[in-house]
Motif scaffolding. Structure first.
Motif, PDB file in Angstrom:
ATOM      1  N   SER A 141      28.803 -85.578  24.190  1.00  0.00           N
ATOM      2  CA  SER A 141      29.736 -84.592  24.750  1.00  0.00           C
ATOM      3  C   SER A 141      30.609 -84.066  23.630  1.00  0.00           C
ATOM      4  CB  SER A 141      30.616 -85.232  25.834  1.00  0.00           C
ATOM      5  OG  SER A 141      31.625 -86.045  25.246  1.00  0.00           O
ATOM      6  N   VAL A 142      31.463 -83.106  23.936  1.00  0.00           N
ATOM      7  CA  VAL A 142      32.503 -82.696  22.992  1.00  0.00           C
ATOM      8  C   VAL A 142      33.629 -83.723  23.038  1.00  0.00           C
ATOM      9  CG1 VAL A 142      31.981 -80.241  23.119  1.00  0.00           C
ATOM     10  CG2 VAL A 142      33.598 -81.244  24.746  1.00  0.00           C
ATOM     11  N   ALA A 143      34.545 -83.619  22.087  1.00  0.00           N
ATOM     12  CA  ALA A 143      35.657 -84.569  22.038  1.00  0.00           C
ATOM     13  C   ALA A 143      36.589 -84.426  23.229  1.00  0.00           C
ATOM     14  CB  ALA A 143      36.446 -84.376  20.749  1.00  0.00           C
ATOM     15  N   ALA A 144      36.652 -83.217  23.802  1.00  0.00           N
ATOM     16  CA  ALA A 144      37.671 -82.922  24.815  1.00  0.00           C
ATOM     17  C   ALA A 144      37.465 -83.645  26.136  1.00  0.00           C
ATOM     18  CB  ALA A 144      37.733 -81.417  25.075  1.00  0.00           C
ATOM     19  N   GLY A 145      36.263 -84.103  26.434  1.00  0.00           N
ATOM     20  CA  GLY A 145      36.042 -84.706  27.739  1.00  0.00           C
ATOM     21  C   GLY A 145      34.779 -85.530  27.817  1.00  0.00           C
ATOM     22  N   PRO A 146      34.478 -86.082  28.998  1.00  0.00           N
ATOM     23  CA  PRO A 146      33.353 -87.008  29.162  1.00  0.00           C
ATOM     24  C   PRO A 146      31.986 -86.342  29.249  1.00  0.00           C
ATOM     25  CG  PRO A 146      34.524 -86.759  31.237  1.00  0.00           C
ATOM     26  CD  PRO A 146      35.326 -86.016  30.207  1.00  0.00           C
ATOM     27  N   GLY A 147      31.941 -85.023  29.472  1.00  0.00           N
ATOM     28  CA  GLY A 147      30.665 -84.317  29.459  1.00  0.00           C
ATOM     29  C   GLY A 147      29.686 -84.777  30.528  1.00  0.00           C
ATOM     30  N   ILE A 148      30.134 -84.908  31.761  1.00  0.00           N
ATOM     31  CA  ILE A 148      29.239 -85.399  32.804  1.00  0.00           C
ATOM     32  C   ILE A 148      28.246 -84.319  33.245  1.00  0.00           C
ATOM     33  CG2 ILE A 148      29.110 -86.519  35.060  1.00  0.00           C
ATOM     34  CD1 ILE A 148      30.359 -88.185  32.785  1.00  0.00           C
ATOM     35  N   SER A 161      24.310 -84.347  32.906  1.00  0.00           N
ATOM     36  CA  SER A 161      23.370 -83.999  33.969  1.00  0.00           C
ATOM     37  C   SER A 161      21.941 -83.950  33.447  1.00  0.00           C
ATOM     38  CB  SER A 161      23.753 -82.666  34.616  1.00  0.00           C
ATOM     39  OG  SER A 161      23.782 -81.620  33.658  1.00  0.00           O
ATOM     40  N   GLY A 162      21.724 -83.300  32.283  1.00  0.00           N
ATOM     41  CA  GLY A 162      20.384 -83.263  31.718  1.00  0.00           C
ATOM     42  C   GLY A 162      19.919 -84.630  31.263  1.00  0.00           C
ATOM     43  N   THR A 163      20.835 -85.388  30.656  1.00  0.00           N
ATOM     44  CA  THR A 163      20.519 -86.752  30.215  1.00  0.00           C
ATOM     45  C   THR A 163      20.024 -87.598  31.381  1.00  0.00           C
ATOM     46  OG1 THR A 163      22.069 -86.732  28.367  1.00  0.00           O
ATOM     47  CG2 THR A 163      21.575 -88.879  29.326  1.00  0.00           C
ATOM     48  N   ILE A 164      20.729 -87.514  32.495  1.00  0.00           N
ATOM     49  CA  ILE A 164      20.393 -88.322  33.664  1.00  0.00           C
ATOM     50  C   ILE A 164      19.114 -87.822  34.320  1.00  0.00           C
ATOM     51  CG2 ILE A 164      21.162 -88.893  36.006  1.00  0.00           C
ATOM     52  CD1 ILE A 164      24.065 -88.868  34.781  1.00  0.00           C
ATOM     53  N   SER A 165      18.940 -86.517  34.427  1.00  0.00           N
ATOM     54  CA  SER A 165      17.702 -85.986  35.008  1.00  0.00           C
ATOM     55  C   SER A 165      16.488 -86.511  34.248  1.00  0.00           C
ATOM     56  CB  SER A 165      17.707 -84.455  34.986  1.00  0.00           C
ATOM     57  OG  SER A 165      18.638 -83.930  35.899  1.00  0.00           O
ATOM     58  N   LEU A 166      16.552 -86.462  32.918  1.00  0.00           N
ATOM     59  CA  LEU A 166      15.422 -86.946  32.122  1.00  0.00           C
ATOM     60  C   LEU A 166      15.203 -88.443  32.301  1.00  0.00           C
ATOM     61  CD1 LEU A 166      15.441 -84.130  30.824  1.00  0.00           C
ATOM     62  CD2 LEU A 166      15.064 -85.247  28.622  1.00  0.00           C
ATOM     63  N   ALA A 179      25.423 -90.952  37.122  1.00  0.00           N
ATOM     64  CA  ALA A 179      26.623 -90.209  36.745  1.00  0.00           C
ATOM     65  C   ALA A 179      27.825 -91.149  36.656  1.00  0.00           C
ATOM     66  CB  ALA A 179      26.885 -89.092  37.747  1.00  0.00           C
ATOM     67  N   ALA A 180      27.927 -92.056  37.606  1.00  0.00           N
ATOM     68  CA  ALA A 180      29.020 -93.041  37.582  1.00  0.00           C
ATOM     69  C   ALA A 180      28.915 -93.935  36.356  1.00  0.00           C
ATOM     70  CB  ALA A 180      28.997 -93.875  38.861  1.00  0.00           C
ATOM     71  N   ASN A 181      27.685 -94.296  35.967  1.00  0.00           N
ATOM     72  CA  ASN A 181      27.485 -95.107  34.756  1.00  0.00           C
ATOM     73  C   ASN A 181      28.000 -94.372  33.521  1.00  0.00           C
ATOM     74  OD1 ASN A 181      26.286 -97.299  36.054  1.00  0.00           O
ATOM     75  ND2 ASN A 181      24.215 -96.490  35.829  1.00  0.00           N
ATOM     76  N   CYS A 202      38.128 -82.059  32.399  1.00  0.00           N
ATOM     77  CA  CYS A 202      37.749 -82.147  33.818  1.00  0.00           C
ATOM     78  C   CYS A 202      36.241 -82.096  34.054  1.00  0.00           C
ATOM     79  CB  CYS A 202      38.436 -81.059  34.632  1.00  0.00           C
ATOM     80  SG  CYS A 202      38.068 -79.370  34.100  1.00  0.00           S
ATOM     81  N   ASP A 203      35.426 -82.140  32.975  1.00  0.00           N
ATOM     82  CA  ASP A 203      33.967 -82.246  33.164  1.00  0.00           C
ATOM     83  C   ASP A 203      33.643 -83.696  33.510  1.00  0.00           C
ATOM     84  OD1 ASP A 203      31.257 -81.948  33.276  1.00  0.00           O
ATOM     85  OD2 ASP A 203      30.973 -81.522  31.143  1.00  0.00           O
ATOM     86  N   ASP A 204      33.988 -84.040  34.754  1.00  0.00           N
ATOM     87  CA  ASP A 204      33.879 -85.422  35.225  1.00  0.00           C
ATOM     88  C   ASP A 204      33.016 -85.482  36.474  1.00  0.00           C
ATOM     89  OD1 ASP A 204      35.531 -84.368  37.214  1.00  0.00           O
ATOM     90  OD2 ASP A 204      37.348 -85.257  36.377  1.00  0.00           O
ATOM     91  N   LEU A 205      33.167 -86.532  37.257  1.00  0.00           N
ATOM     92  CA  LEU A 205      32.314 -86.712  38.440  1.00  0.00           C
ATOM     93  C   LEU A 205      32.546 -85.658  39.508  1.00  0.00           C
ATOM     94  CD1 LEU A 205      32.466 -90.608  38.813  1.00  0.00           C
ATOM     95  CD2 LEU A 205      30.593 -89.228  37.913  1.00  0.00           C
ATOM     96  N   ALA A 206      33.699 -85.017  39.481  1.00  0.00           N
ATOM     97  CA  ALA A 206      33.984 -83.971  40.463  1.00  0.00           C
ATOM     98  C   ALA A 206      33.429 -82.617  40.041  1.00  0.00           C
ATOM     99  CB  ALA A 206      35.499 -83.858  40.680  1.00  0.00           C
TER     100      ALA A 206
END
Length: 509
Positions: A284-291, A296-301, A62-64, A451-455
């Motif tokens: 992600s969408v343009a509005a944010g980082p899409g974490i 989440s799905g990207t990283i799980s896979l 997620a940090a990456n 705000c779709d970030d690490l928090a």
């Protein structure tokens, strides 16, 4: 000759393990070595694969992703991983770099294609001087000239605005008011433009707002905004009453075509007539980082792909990271469109994993049934149900309505399904009792936002769902016994599919 000592050592291990080394002698030295290493791996086991899942690995990845999303700040003013941005290209490169270290286990393909994306800078709407609270810009809307306001009379369009004859001649230089339904938003916008309208207002035909997309741009589309049913019908009543309503619309946006890439990784070994496929979207969408969406799905896979490389599978497993999902499932649609009939038949099922860690989560399972979808979809749904029950966890069934990348597979006759933790929908009182969290609040309050970030992650839910992903992979990679055979499936029941309310995260009708 430099490989011989290494191969000899592996040969000794192979013989000790009862592997017939003689059958491998006609292969290249490194192929022999890889085959022996494969045979020495333990057979995939669900419990063992699940046990590899851990919170620390998820946090590191997620940090990456959050770090690479910041590569877009100079161009976009904030972190994002929208297609065409430095953040998304870095996401793709990170996937490829990680998979490169697993090249002994996976064959990796990169599938390039072109896609449109829209960047909305601002929009405004006033009707008789009043600003409707529900007004929103439709995705991929063109701008008003120079991004400046245009003003004109609001003209009511007949029926659903799906035929040229529905548009009165006096809509020329006016603002078309159109009800949602029957045909796509894009078709309505184009017909309004062909009649000479300055802009289009499309209002919902059911309670609530009507976020949506115009789809692939055409030259005659006009700036297009959406309204809720309530606001749209209020304007309609004014038109039918006094007959005089004026609107001012301003849209500052641009639509651009980008090249982008899907990343596909398939195990080198296993039965290629029984391909177990799963996917998540990398953008992600343009509005944010899409974490969370869908980092989440990207990283799980990605993590499950790494863990799986320690095991031997009986059926091939194919991981996919789609691009341009947020523009309307473009990556997965493109992939399916390029499959031959034989290649489609080799994919026994597709599993979709989009948003695994929503902070106000519910454990959601797509309600895929065999009565309305390719045979096997319900068996996959039941696998998820059984796992949650075995873990003593609650679950809820949610509509299987075209909102994610399973759509193209289902429409091509490939069984599908998946799990999620919720997007912009509001958690109910019943769900709060089942899963905790806060009723009346969105599952993901930062959905499609900065705000779709690490928090914005619930790691407990994320670990649980990544374990379930591992279980689904291990179960079907080991055996598809009891899973419906593709050639025995009844004809695909397509009656519901073309009328899917969604194609991706946005309404399409």
């Amino acid at each position: 000759m430099k490989y011989l000592p290494f191969v000899a050592t592996l040969a000794s291990s192979a013989l000790a393990a009862g592997i017939n080394f003689a059958q491998l002698l006609d292969q290249k030295p490194l192929d022999i070595a890889d085959n022996i290493k494969w045979e020495l791996k333990p057979e995939v086991d669900s419990a063992a694969l699940q046990s590899a899942v851990n919170e620390l690995d998820l946090k590191i990845e997620a940090a990456n992703l959050f770090k690479v999303a910041h590569g877009s700040v100079f161009e976009y003013g904030h972190p994002t991983r929208i297609i065409g941005s430095p953040g998304h290209w870095s996401t793709v490169n990170h996937l490829l770099d990680t998979l490169h270290h697993l090249k002994h286990y996976y064959d990796v393909d990169v599938q390039s294609f072109e896609a449109f994306t829209g960047i909305l800078k601002s929009f405004s709407l006033s009707i008789n001087g009043v600003v409707p609270k529900s007004a929103d810009a439709l995705d991929l809307t063109p701008p008003t000239p120079g991004g400046l306001p245009v003003t004109g009379p609001v003209v009511l369009v007949d029926n659903y605005g799906c035929q040229a004859s529905d548009y009165p001649f006096n809509v020329t230089n006016g603002i078309a008011l159109i009800q949602r339904g029957s045909c796509s938003f894009g078709q309505k916008s184009e017909l309004a433009g062909l009649r000479g309208a300055k802009a289009a207002l499309i209002y919902n035909n059911e309670p609530g707002s009507a976020k949506g997309t115009l789809g692939t741009p055409t030259p005659h589309m006009v700036p297009s905004l959406s309204l809720s049913k309530e606001d749209g019908e209020a304007v309609k009543r004014q038109l039918l009453g006094s007959g005089s309503v004026s609107a001012t619309v301003a849209v500052d946006a641009y639509v651009k075509k980008f090249k982008t890439k899907n990343v596909i990784a398939t195990t080198r070994y296993g039965n290629d007539s029984n391909i177990v496929m799963l996917g998540a979207h990398s953008d992600s969408v343009a509005a944010g980082p899409g974490i969370n969406d869908d980092g989440s799905g990207t990283i799980s896979l990605l993590n499950v792909a790494k863990y799986l490389s320690k095991f031997k599978v009986n059926n091939k497993v194919r991981f996919a990271w789609w691009a341009a999902e947020e523009e309307g499932l473009l990556g997965s649609d493109y992939y399916v469109s390029k499959l031959t009939p034989k290649e489609k038949s080799q994919i026994r099922l597709f599993m979709d994993y989009d948003m695994m860690a929503s902070p106000n989560y519910a454990y959601q399972i797509y309600n895929a049934t065999n009565s309305e979808n390719p045979l096997g979809s319900e068996e996959l749904k039941n696998l998820y149900i059984d796992w949650y029950v075995e873990q003593g966890l609650n679950y809820t069934l949610v509509p299987f309505d075209g909102r994610s990348d399973y759509d193209g597979f289902i429409k091509s006759g490939i069984p599908g399904g998946g799990i999620a933790t919720g997007a912009e929908g509001l958690k109910t009182e019943e769900e709060a009792e089942l899963f905790g969290g806060e009723a009346g609040v969105a599952y993901d309050p930062c959905y499609h936002s900065l705000c779709d970030d690490l928090a914005n992650l619930d790691y407990g839910a994320w670990v649980v769902n990544t374990k379930l992903i591992a279980h689904s992979v291990a179960t079907y990679a080991k055996s598809l016994d009891g899973f419906p055979l593709r050639e025995e499936a009844s004809p695909v029941k397509m009656t519901a599919q073309p009328n899917f309310k969604y194609h991706g995260p946005n309404l399409v009708l």
